[in-house]
Design an enzyme around this catalytic site. Structure first.
Site, PDB file in Angstrom:
ATOM      1  CG  ASP A   1     -10.110  -0.486   4.350  1.00  0.00           C
ATOM      2  OD1 ASP A   1      -9.786  -0.322   3.737  1.00  0.00           O
ATOM      3  OD2 ASP A   1      -9.346  -1.019   5.707  1.00  0.00           O
TER       4      ASP A   1
ATOM      5  CE  LYS B   1      -4.202  -2.329   2.098  1.00  0.00           C
ATOM      6  NZ  LYS B   1      -4.539  -2.977   4.090  1.00  0.00           N
TER       7      LYS B   1
ATOM      8  CD  GLN C   1      -3.996  -5.091   6.337  1.00  0.00           C
ATOM      9  OE1 GLN C   1      -3.776  -3.366   5.812  1.00  0.00           O
ATOM     10  NE2 GLN C   1      -4.829  -5.420   6.047  1.00  0.00           N
TER      11      GLN C   1
HETATM   12  N1  GUN Z   1      -7.276  -7.245   6.020  1.00  0.00           N
HETATM   13  C1  GUN Z   1      -7.495  -7.582   4.560  1.00  0.00           C
HETATM   14  N2  GUN Z   1      -8.162  -7.128   3.919  1.00  0.00           N
HETATM   15  C2  GUN Z   1      -8.554  -6.150   4.209  1.00  0.00           C
HETATM   16  C3  GUN Z   1      -9.175  -4.658   4.219  1.00  0.00           C
HETATM   17  O1  GUN Z   1      -9.772  -4.472   2.546  1.00  0.00           O
HETATM   18  N3  GUN Z   1      -8.735  -3.247   5.107  1.00  0.00           N
HETATM   19  C4  GUN Z   1      -7.823  -3.963   5.864  1.00  0.00           C
HETATM   20  N4  GUN Z   1      -8.359  -2.423   6.618  1.00  0.00           N
HETATM   21  N5  GUN Z   1      -7.560  -4.618   6.259  1.00  0.00           N
HETATM   22  C5  GUN Z   1      -7.424  -5.400   5.375  1.00  0.00           C
END
Ligand code: GUN
Length: 285
Positions: A120, A53, A97
């Site tokens: 998100d 990311k 996350q």
């Molecule tokens: N863990 C797995 N997929 C995601 C996601 O799309 N966003 C976040 N914040 N954590 C994740």
């Protein structure tokens, strides 16, 4: 028949190049879109995702902050950090996350993120807005999947879309996004009795169960569009999806590979949501 491969990596790259222009425009107006990513603990997969990311943000010209907290971080410390970033003018998007260590209440944490920075789309306010098709931040993996369908010119209206998986991150928002495009949507889970009965009727099949290669070619309708959201590492080290690619590609009309299908789109849509958040902040200046 051999399916057409949906090249998520190429589509993601094309979109990132396109969106870099939006970032450049914001920057020339004195605003650099900023994303903060918080990771708590040492989950190896999460560390890879977060690293990717941060790298992708730099590629597109976004400012990003990577905040790594130890696994034994108190919930109150995390909440205080979120409160700080909620009012930080350099940060437009804030992502925690998942999964979080079990001593932290994830829902409480997601609710602490400012809905205006919730790139998100997991805050209950944005989840509600997703239901009414008014959200600014559609969850990244499902919206990346929709983007793939759009880019491949795949018609959704009137089609039977079957989503296997009911998670808050993928399955449920995926079903809603397809519904908003006038698909007829069926939601199954990995525990659905006689799952093949449903998947074999799907014109568009999206699978997000976390069960390696559980959907085989005989469970797919000839010519169907097959989207694999899974990413699993087999004991021999090989990365595979939730779909058995070899048998599925002989039946499907279109299929996403793993890796290189949906995966690159998730981060791409995170970038899109962050740009969106910054553009909105600018309008409200
Ligand atoms: N863990 C797995 N997929 C995601 C996601 O799309 N966003 C976040 N914040 N954590 C994740």
């Amino acid at each position: 028949m051999t399916a057409r491969i949906i090249d998520g990596k190429a589509i993601a790259q094309e979109l990132r190049t396109e969106w870099k222009a939006r970032v450049d425009e914001l920057k020339s107006g004195g605003l650099t879109p900023g994303l903060a990513v918080i990771i708590v603990g040492e989950d190896p997969a999460s560390k890879v995702y977060v690293g990717n990311k941060v790298k992708a943000c730099a590629e597109v010209g976004l400012y990003s902050e990577h905040i790594a907290l130890p696994a034994d971080t108190q919930e109150s410390t995390l909440l205080a950090k979120i409160a700080e970033l909620n009012v930080d003018p350099a940060i437009h998007g804030l992502l925690i996350q998942l999964p979080l260590p079990s001593h932290i209440d994830s829902q409480k944490v997601l609710e602490a993120i400012s809905p205006n920075k919730d790139v998100d789309g997991f805050h209950p306010m944005n989840v509600g807005a997703l239901v009414t098709d008014t959200t600014l931040f559609p969850p990244c993996t499902p919206s990346g999947t929709m983007k793939l369908l759009e880019k491949m010119g795949i018609e959704i209206e009137g089609k039977h879309a079957v989503v296997v998986g009911r998670s808050n991150i993928v399955g449920k928002p995926m079903a809603l996004l397809l519904l908003h495009k006038n698909a007829t949507v069926t939601i199954c889970t990995s525990r659905t009795v006689n799952l093949g009965k449903y998947t074999r009727d799907a014109d568009i099949l999206v699978v997000a169960t976390g069960k390696p290669q559980m959907i085989t070619g005989d469970m797919i309708k000839p010519g169907a569009v097959v989207i694999d959201v899974g990413i699993n590492r087999l004991p021999n080290g090989k990365l595979v999806g939730d779909i058995d690619f070899e048998s599925a590609k002989e039946v499907a009309g279109y299929i996403t590979p793993v890796p290189g299908g949906v995966g690159p789109m998730t981060i791409t849509m995170l970038i899109a949501n962050t740009i969106q958040a910054a553009e909105r902040a600018k309008r409200q200046e």
